[in-house]
Design a protein around this motif. Structure first.
Motif, PDB file in Angstrom:
ATOM      1  N   UNK A 179      -3.720   7.650 -11.223  1.00 49.51           N
ATOM      2  CA  UNK A 179      -3.719   8.964 -10.445  1.00 49.51           C
ATOM      3  C   UNK A 179      -3.733   8.696  -8.967  1.00 49.51           C
ATOM      4  N   UNK A 180      -4.411   7.709  -8.467  1.00 48.43           N
ATOM      5  CA  UNK A 180      -4.363   7.196  -7.111  1.00 48.43           C
ATOM      6  C   UNK A 180      -3.810   6.118  -6.958  1.00 48.43           C
ATOM      7  N   UNK A 181      -3.539   5.569  -5.841  1.00 50.40           N
ATOM      8  CA  UNK A 181      -3.032   4.445  -5.569  1.00 50.40           C
ATOM      9  C   UNK A 181      -4.011   3.022  -5.473  1.00 50.40           C
ATOM     10  N   UNK A 182      -4.101   2.354  -6.365  1.00 54.06           N
ATOM     11  CA  UNK A 182      -5.317   1.133  -6.361  1.00 54.06           C
ATOM     12  C   UNK A 182      -4.679  -0.120  -5.812  1.00 54.06           C
ATOM     13  N   UNK A 201      -4.563  -0.037  13.457  1.00 53.41           N
ATOM     14  CA  UNK A 201      -3.821  -0.561  12.442  1.00 53.41           C
ATOM     15  C   UNK A 201      -3.792   0.291  11.167  1.00 53.41           C
ATOM     16  N   UNK A 202      -3.067  -0.586  10.358  1.00 49.98           N
ATOM     17  CA  UNK A 202      -2.743   0.170   8.802  1.00 49.98           C
ATOM     18  C   UNK A 202      -2.873  -0.848   7.746  1.00 49.98           C
ATOM     19  N   UNK A 203      -3.550  -0.583   6.845  1.00 45.03           N
ATOM     20  CA  UNK A 203      -3.538  -1.193   5.282  1.00 45.03           C
ATOM     21  C   UNK A 203      -2.476  -0.628   4.536  1.00 45.03           C
ATOM     22  N   UNK A 204      -1.645  -1.133   4.070  1.00 43.07           N
ATOM     23  CA  UNK A 204      -0.493  -0.811   3.168  1.00 43.07           C
ATOM     24  C   UNK A 204      -0.539  -1.241   1.915  1.00 43.07           C
ATOM     25  N   UNK A 205      -0.584  -0.399   0.666  1.00 44.08           N
ATOM     26  CA  UNK A 205      -0.390  -0.772  -0.490  1.00 44.08           C
ATOM     27  C   UNK A 205       0.834  -0.510  -0.880  1.00 44.08           C
ATOM     28  N   UNK A 206       1.543  -1.635  -1.521  1.00 43.64           N
ATOM     29  CA  UNK A 206       2.912  -1.617  -2.011  1.00 43.64           C
ATOM     30  C   UNK A 206       3.149  -1.527  -3.565  1.00 43.64           C
ATOM     31  N   UNK A 207       3.630  -0.519  -3.989  1.00 44.63           N
ATOM     32  CA  UNK A 207       3.884  -0.446  -5.224  1.00 44.63           C
ATOM     33  C   UNK A 207       5.218  -0.874  -5.768  1.00 44.63           C
ATOM     34  N   UNK A 235      -9.240  -1.088  -3.139  1.00 43.58           N
ATOM     35  CA  UNK A 235      -8.994  -0.004  -2.027  1.00 43.58           C
ATOM     36  C   UNK A 235      -8.434   1.219  -2.818  1.00 43.58           C
ATOM     37  N   UNK A 236      -8.859   2.386  -2.693  1.00 45.09           N
ATOM     38  CA  UNK A 236      -8.249   3.395  -3.221  1.00 45.09           C
ATOM     39  C   UNK A 236      -7.623   4.313  -2.276  1.00 45.09           C
ATOM     40  N   UNK A 241      -0.647   9.763   0.517  1.00 44.70           N
ATOM     41  CA  UNK A 241      -0.400   9.158   1.798  1.00 44.70           C
ATOM     42  C   UNK A 241       0.985   8.081   1.720  1.00 44.70           C
ATOM     43  N   UNK A 242       1.887   8.641   0.898  1.00 45.54           N
ATOM     44  CA  UNK A 242       2.971   7.666   0.612  1.00 45.54           C
ATOM     45  C   UNK A 242       3.846   7.953   1.999  1.00 45.54           C
ATOM     46  N   UNK A 243       4.523   7.084   2.192  1.00 45.10           N
ATOM     47  CA  UNK A 243       5.296   6.629   3.643  1.00 45.10           C
ATOM     48  C   UNK A 243       6.375   7.421   3.110  1.00 45.10           C
ATOM     49  N   UNK A 244       6.846   8.626   4.000  1.00 41.12           N
ATOM     50  CA  UNK A 244       8.250   9.371   3.865  1.00 41.12           C
ATOM     51  C   UNK A 244       8.502   9.845   5.219  1.00 41.12           C
ATOM     52  N   UNK A 245       9.094  10.665   5.323  1.00 40.93           N
ATOM     53  CA  UNK A 245       9.673  11.454   6.617  1.00 40.93           C
ATOM     54  C   UNK A 245       8.651  11.986   7.267  1.00 40.93           C
TER      55      UNK A 245
END
Length: 520
Positions: A179-182, A201-207, A235-236, A241-245
């Motif tokens: 349901x969220x990004x784990x 700075x950014x923490x990036x979760x990659x699916x 980290x949830x 917060x998906x990266x898009x335009x």
């Protein structure tokens, strides 16, 4: 496009001659299919055939395909220059696309694997994802496994017209989408120096499963979420917060304004002190010499601040609901409405004291063509923010009105001029009852109303018409605004400067989402 750089569109011309003969005959057929705001002339068709216009607005493209019996835009020789020509206006779209591709195509390691060399060692020209100069060597965790975040990359944001562009440190971690990004972070990540470094700075979760994507979280927000959590906590990250335009454009604007305003904080304070000597004047124009050390972004803030205060100081001179004329044409300029704290206060004050107020935007087609989708989305959000305050907006595409300065008009009494976009100095302001000025501004407002691309009785319809004019996918934008409005945007782009706020962005997103459910 300058005529010398244009390539004639022979496909379009041949189809026009074969099916309609004259340009006027085609224009008449197209005008039967488009709303009044998108009606064309034989001159518009000439611009297409000469290659000066390569990507007409969506309603016009639809009508051209139908009348000229074409299956696709490409069959008529149409193409979007923003996708093909790099530059200040196009770079945001290009960078976002490259960034998304890199973050979704290159695997980050799991907790048991090493960082792939193609990710660590990439030095592609213009790439988004690459190793930062301060990168340290890979190290092993206490469990003897290589850390998934041993390499620090950067998220590059391009320069704009005033924004300089910058690189944001980022660490990538594998993630799964429930349901969220784990996000699978190393044990004890709450104490990782990366989360405690100064600055952004950014923490990036990659699916990487069925729906590859990159999900961004501000490092300060991540640190707060992990405070007091057990060492093996995950980290949830909200799926919003998906990266898009849209999220890339928001992060681009916030990060760049934030860095510039923080760097100029003391100089801005001095500039405000110097500007105080102009407050008592009904007319003034400040040169950039009063704050010569400021960056272009800080000049924007100072000019905007002074103009807003000037209008509020003289609002008592207005005797009827005012009409506002604004000069913002790009997302970079419109981001001031969304992010500058004083703009929020100004909007609330003018909405309260000016019930029935109207605000006009002049956005010529050339400005739309030169702006990437993310910037166009920021412009629409700025308009939505005003509508959310009960201010009726209208947008005209009449290029001849683009030079009109920003003003507030009481047609029978007073005109307050306050302009900083395109001003020779930091600002130009005035208060006048001069009949000629009142007539000029009244005529401009009347022309804009009769040549509006967004004319409609409700905010929802006005925003939908604006999305069409800006060539934005309303369905996509409204869904993303609903997601971001619910999650809030501070988790992805929290400002550090006291002069910025995300309240306007969140309010605008929620308003767009509400309008999406309004079919009236």
């Amino acid at each position: 496009m300058p005529e010398s750089d244009a390539v004639p569109n022979e496909r379009f011309r041949e189809a026009r001659i074969r099916l309609f003969g004259s340009r006027q005959s085609l224009a008449d057929a197209v005008n039967q299919l488009v709303p009044d705001a998108y009606r064309i002339s034989d001159n518009d068709i000439g611009k297409i055939e000469r290659g000066q216009v390569t990507w007409p607005r969506r309603p016009r493209r639809d009508a051209y395909r139908q009348t000229l019996q074409a299956a696709t835009d490409q069959d008529l020789g149409f193409f979007d220059r923003r996708e093909q020509q790099p530059g200040a206006g196009q770079s945001l779209t290009r960078h976002a696309a490259e960034n998304l591709a890199l973050l979704t195509q290159h695997r980050v390691p799991t907790s048991t694997g090493a960082v792939p060399k193609q990710v660590v060692n990439q030095r592609l020209d213009g790439e988004i994802l690459r190793r930062a100069p301060w990168e340290i060597a890979l190290t092993e965790t206490q469990g003897g496994r290589l850390s998934a975040d041993a390499t620090t990359h950067v998220l590059a944001t391009p320069a704009g017209r005033a924004l300089p562009g910058l690189e944001i440190p980022a660490q990538l971690h594998p993630a799964v989408h429930n349901d969220k990004i784990v996000v699978q972070i190393p044990a004890g990540y709450a104490a990782d120096p990366f989360l405690h470094r100064p600055g952004r700075a950014l923490v990036v979760g990659q699916t990487l499963a069925d729906d590859p994507g990159a999900y961004l979280l501000d490092s300060r927000h991540a640190r707060r979420m992990l405070r007091g959590a057990p060492p093996d906590a995950r980290l949830i990250v909200p799926s919003a917060y998906r990266l898009d335009e849209l999220t890339y454009a928001l992060l681009w604007a916030v990060a760049n304004f934030d860095a510039e305003l923080l760097a100029d904080d003391a100089a801005l304070a001095a500039g405000l002190r110097d500007a105080a000597s102009y407050i008592a004047l009904r007319r003034s124009a400040a040169s950039r010499d009063i704050a010569a050390d400021l960056s272009p972004a800080s000049f924007m803030w100072l000019g905007s601040q002074f103009c807003a205060d000037h209008i509020l100081r003289h609002a008592s001179d207005l005797t009827s609901p005012p009409l506002f004329w604004t000069r913002e044409q790009s997302g970079e300029q419109a981001a001031a409405w969304l992010l500058f704290t004083h703009k929020h206060d100004y909007l609330r004050a003018t909405a309260t004291t000016g019930g029935g107020a109207t605000r006009v935007f002049c956005v010529p087609e050339a400005a739309v063509i030169s702006s990437p989708a993310g910037e166009r989305a920021l412009l629409l959000l700025a308009v939505a923010l005003m509508e959310s305050h009960g201010i009726t907006t209208t947008t005209t595409d009449t290029a001849e009105l683009a030079a009109i300065p920003g003003f507030v008009l009481d047609p029978e009494n007073t005109a307050i001029t306050a302009t900083w976009i395109g001003a020779d100095g930091i600002w130009y302001v005035d208060v006048t009852d001069n009949h000629g000025t009142l007539r000029e501004y009244t005529d401009a407002a009347g022309h804009a109303a009769h040549h509006s691309v967004t004319a409609a009785p409700t905010p929802a319809l006005r925003l939908r018409h604006l999305a069409d004019y800006l060539d934005l996918d309303w369905a996509w934008l409204s869904v993303r605004c609903r997601e971001l409005g619910a999650a809030g945007t501070s988790g992805i782009a929290q400002p550090r400067s006291r002069l910025l706020s995300l309240d306007g962005v969140d309010r605008a997103c929620r308003f767009v989402a509400a309008c999406a459910g309004d079919r009236d």
